[in-house]
Scaffold this motif. Structure first.
Motif, short mmCIF file in Angstrom:
data_model
loop_
_atom_site.label_atom_id
_atom_site.label_comp_id
_atom_site.label_asym_id
_atom_site.label_seq_id
_atom_site.Cartn_x
_atom_site.Cartn_y
_atom_site.Cartn_z
N ALA A 1 0.84 -1.21 0.00
CA ALA A 1 0.00 0.00 0.00
C ALA A 1 0.87 1.26 0.00
CB ALA A 1 -0.94 -0.01 1.21
N ARG A 2 1.93 1.23 0.79
CA ARG A 2 2.84 2.38 0.82
C ARG A 2 3.52 2.58 -0.54
NH1 ARG A 2 5.75 0.97 6.60
NH2 ARG A 2 4.32 2.12 7.98
N ARG A 3 3.91 1.48 -1.17
CA ARG A 3 4.54 1.56 -2.49
C ARG A 3 3.57 2.14 -3.53
NH1 ARG A 3 9.13 -2.32 -3.15
NH2 ARG A 3 9.51 -3.32 -1.14
N PHE A 4 2.32 1.70 -3.48
CA PHE A 4 1.31 2.23 -4.40
C PHE A 4 1.07 3.72 -4.14
CE2 PHE A 4 -0.90 -2.05 -5.44
CZ PHE A 4 -0.24 -2.12 -6.66
N LEU A 5 1.06 4.08 -2.87
CA LEU A 5 0.86 5.49 -2.51
C LEU A 5 2.00 6.33 -3.08
CD1 LEU A 5 -1.21 7.14 -0.85
CD2 LEU A 5 0.34 6.94 1.10
N ALA A 6 3.22 5.81 -2.98
CA ALA A 6 4.39 6.52 -3.51
C ALA A 6 4.32 6.66 -5.03
CB ALA A 6 5.66 5.79 -3.09
N LEU A 7 3.68 5.70 -5.70
CA LEU A 7 3.52 5.79 -7.15
C LEU A 7 2.49 6.84 -7.55
CD1 LEU A 7 3.49 2.12 -8.57
CD2 LEU A 7 5.28 3.85 -8.79
#
Length: 302
Positions: free
Chosen positions: A163-169
């Motif tokens: 979820a954090r990685r997607f948010l960063a994207l």
């Protein structure tokens, strides 16, 4: 936490619901399904997929479906895009939102997309950048966030990491998916509580399959953690080709019946959805998987 007053339902039947059907479904049926669902009042309809026809032959007519639907003002039409080529096709077709995907389980990522979780996220960086530049909404979907057919238990921290990685994207919305339908309410609360510590709950969607009959209870659990976006599929259509025994998405009719009973507004016409569920099930030559849909249809026919 008190239950929300309003919930957004993302209707996924035209894409997630139909993609595994073995017999090719006529494009006109897909177009009518999308149009019926949009007319019923859904704010977001997952309408197509721009993946290689070799991998998902059922979705080969995505561009034609998007060209033939009747666009309803206020409705977001989404499409799955596995890479930049898929994104470009989706953009040319005029989609409002593109969906990228990874998994909370390394084992599932390897089986499903033939790479690690980190590699899958890296592959989507150009898609995310292109979506931002084109002003197209971006959604990220986390498969097997509550259990995996290969590794079994999936720690909540794994879902949080993706979820954090997607948010960063730059994802506008992130789906937390119980792809194989193994979760129970306690697990849902734990995972959603963990994810929403890192991501605004207003941007998190709950996506449950009903393999063990827990999906409706799991939705209530998700709502209790502050989630206000729920995915469902009319007539309970769908499944997962990489998860043996996984049945369809939770039926939209069942979700609407639940939310109506909880006095939660959705803006969706339950009667119209029941009609659509019975109609598409007849075309597929099977009984609808929706308990509420079948009961309401039988009551009207009596």
């Amino acid at each position: 936490m008190p239950l929300p007053h309003r919930v957004k339902i993302v209707e996924v039947a035209p894409r997630d619901g139909l993609q595994n059907e073995k017999a090719f479904i006529d494009t006109a049926i897909k177009v009518e399904l999308v149009d019926r669902l949009a007319a019923a009042g859904f704010q977001n309809v997952e309408a197509a997929s721009f993946v290689s026809p070799r991998w998902v032959p059922q979705m080969a007519d995505g561009a034609e479906v998007m060209a033939r639907i009747t666009r309803r003002p206020g409705t977001l039409y989404s499409a799955l895009t596995p890479n930049l080529k898929g994104f470009e096709a989706a953009r040319a077709a005029g989609v409002d939102e593109v969906v990228i995907f990874s998994a909370a389980s390394e084992a599932f990522a390897q089986k499903n997309i033939n790479c690690s979780i980190a590699e899958s996220i890296a592959r989507f960086e150009p898609v995310a950048q292109a979506a931002r530049e084109a002003g197209i909404r971006l959604r990220g979907s986390i498969s097997c966030a509550l259990g995996c057919p290969y590794q079994g238990e999936v720690p909540a921290s794994a879902a949080v990491d993706v979820a954090r990685r997607f948010l960063a994207l730059g994802c506008d919305e992130i789906d937390v998916a119980d792809t194989i339908g193994v979760a129970t309410p306690a697990k849902v609360r734990a995972v959603m509580d963990a994810v929403t510590q890192s991501v605004d709950p207003a941007r998190i969607a709950a996506h449950f399959h009903d393999t063990y009959g827990q999906a409706v209870a799991n939705i209530v659990a998700a709502l209790e953690t502050g989630i206000t976006i729920v995915h469902s599929s009319v007539a309970g259509l769908g499944g997962c080709p990489y998860a043996r025994g996984a049945t369809g998405n939770v039926a939209t009719e069942d979700v609407l019946y639940l939310l109506r009973g909880l006095d939660i507004d959705t803006g969706v016409d339950l009667d119209a959805v029941v009609d659509t569920g019975q109609w598409i099930s007849a075309h597929l030559d099977r009984k609808s998987a929706s308990r509420a849909g079948n009961a309401l249809a039988a009551k009207r026919a009596a």
